[in-house]
Design a protein around this motif. Structure first.
Motif, PDB file in Angstrom:
ATOM      1  N   MET A  44       0.833  -1.209   0.000  1.00 54.94           N
ATOM      2  CA  MET A  44       0.000   0.000   0.000  1.00 54.94           C
ATOM      3  C   MET A  44       0.868   1.259   0.000  1.00 54.94           C
ATOM      4  O   MET A  44       0.543   2.238  -0.682  1.00 54.94           O
ATOM      5  CB  MET A  44      -0.934   0.007   1.213  1.00 54.94           C
ATOM      6  N   ILE A  45       1.948   1.242   0.751  1.00 54.10           N
ATOM      7  CA  ILE A  45       2.853   2.394   0.780  1.00 54.10           C
ATOM      8  C   ILE A  45       3.456   2.606  -0.605  1.00 54.10           C
ATOM      9  O   ILE A  45       3.470   3.727  -1.123  1.00 54.10           O
ATOM     10  CB  ILE A  45       3.945   2.196   1.841  1.00 54.10           C
ATOM     11  N   GLY A  57      11.409   8.087   0.801  1.00 54.32           N
ATOM     12  CA  GLY A  57      10.777   8.984   1.766  1.00 54.32           C
ATOM     13  C   GLY A  57       9.572   8.345   2.432  1.00 54.32           C
ATOM     14  O   GLY A  57       9.389   8.452   3.646  1.00 54.32           O
ATOM     15  N   ALA A  58       8.756   7.659   1.638  1.00 51.29           N
ATOM     16  CA  ALA A  58       7.556   7.026   2.184  1.00 51.29           C
ATOM     17  C   ALA A  58       7.918   5.929   3.180  1.00 51.29           C
ATOM     18  O   ALA A  58       7.324   5.832   4.255  1.00 51.29           O
ATOM     19  CB  ALA A  58       6.708   6.459   1.050  1.00 51.29           C
ATOM     20  N   VAL A  61       9.293   7.533   6.417  1.00 53.15           N
ATOM     21  CA  VAL A  61       8.223   8.037   7.280  1.00 53.15           C
ATOM     22  C   VAL A  61       7.523   6.870   7.968  1.00 53.15           C
ATOM     23  O   VAL A  61       7.252   6.920   9.172  1.00 53.15           O
ATOM     24  CB  VAL A  61       7.218   8.888   6.468  1.00 53.15           C
ATOM     25  N   ASN A  62       7.240   5.821   7.221  1.00 51.09           N
ATOM     26  CA  ASN A  62       6.597   4.644   7.811  1.00 51.09           C
ATOM     27  C   ASN A  62       7.460   4.058   8.923  1.00 51.09           C
ATOM     28  O   ASN A  62       6.953   3.704   9.989  1.00 51.09           O
ATOM     29  CB  ASN A  62       6.331   3.594   6.734  1.00 51.09           C
ATOM     30  N   SER A  63       8.760   3.964   8.687  1.00 50.63           N
ATOM     31  CA  SER A  63       9.659   3.396   9.686  1.00 50.63           C
ATOM     32  C   SER A  63       9.697   4.239  10.959  1.00 50.63           C
ATOM     33  O   SER A  63       9.651   3.702  12.072  1.00 50.63           O
ATOM     34  CB  SER A  63      11.063   3.265   9.093  1.00 50.63           C
ATOM     35  N   VAL A  64       9.770   5.547  10.796  1.00 49.22           N
ATOM     36  CA  VAL A  64       9.792   6.435  11.960  1.00 49.22           C
ATOM     37  C   VAL A  64       8.476   6.330  12.738  1.00 49.22           C
ATOM     38  O   VAL A  64       8.479   6.205  13.970  1.00 49.22           O
ATOM     39  CB  VAL A  64      10.063   7.898  11.539  1.00 49.22           C
TER      40      VAL A  64
END
Length: 113
Positions: A44-45, A57-58, A61-64
């Motif tokens: 989905m990401i 980048g996506a 952000v997901n990891s953070v």
């Protein structure tokens, strides 16, 4: 989306279960469902940023956000369990699981447009 709705159902069932065997079976099913959602989330990401090509980048952000959630959730759920009882944690988790379907519905809706 169906998987997360089943997670919601099994979390509620776990919250009200009284039988040892029902608790074990429900916990086993939850394990299958939660580990199976990781590849779907990653897909989905990737699909949401495919046009931009901003995969790094996506995923960053997901990891953070996942790291923050993995740090904060046990503390919040611990306080909730201490305050309202352990069953409230299962119900709160069910609400979180149900709300996680919102991005999937948004993705499906944007795909149809």
């Amino acid at each position: 989306m169906a998987g997360e709705l089943f997670v919601t159902l099994f979390l509620v069932l776990l919250g009200i279960a009284q039988s040892f065997f029902l608790i074990m079976a429900t916990a086993l099913m939850l394990g299958f469902l939660t580990k199976g959602a990781v590849p779907i989330t990653n897909a989905m990401i990737a699909e949401s940023v495919a046009e931009d090509g901003t995969f790094e980048g996506a995923y960053s952000v997901n990891s953070v956000l996942m790291s923050i959630a993995n740090t904060v959730a046990p503390i919040l759920f611990g306080v909730l369990a201490e305050t309202l009882g352990i069953q409230s944690v299962f119900f709160a988790s069910a609400v979180v699981a149900a709300s996680s379907t919102i991005p999937a519905f948004m993705l499906v809706k944007s795909r149809r447009s």
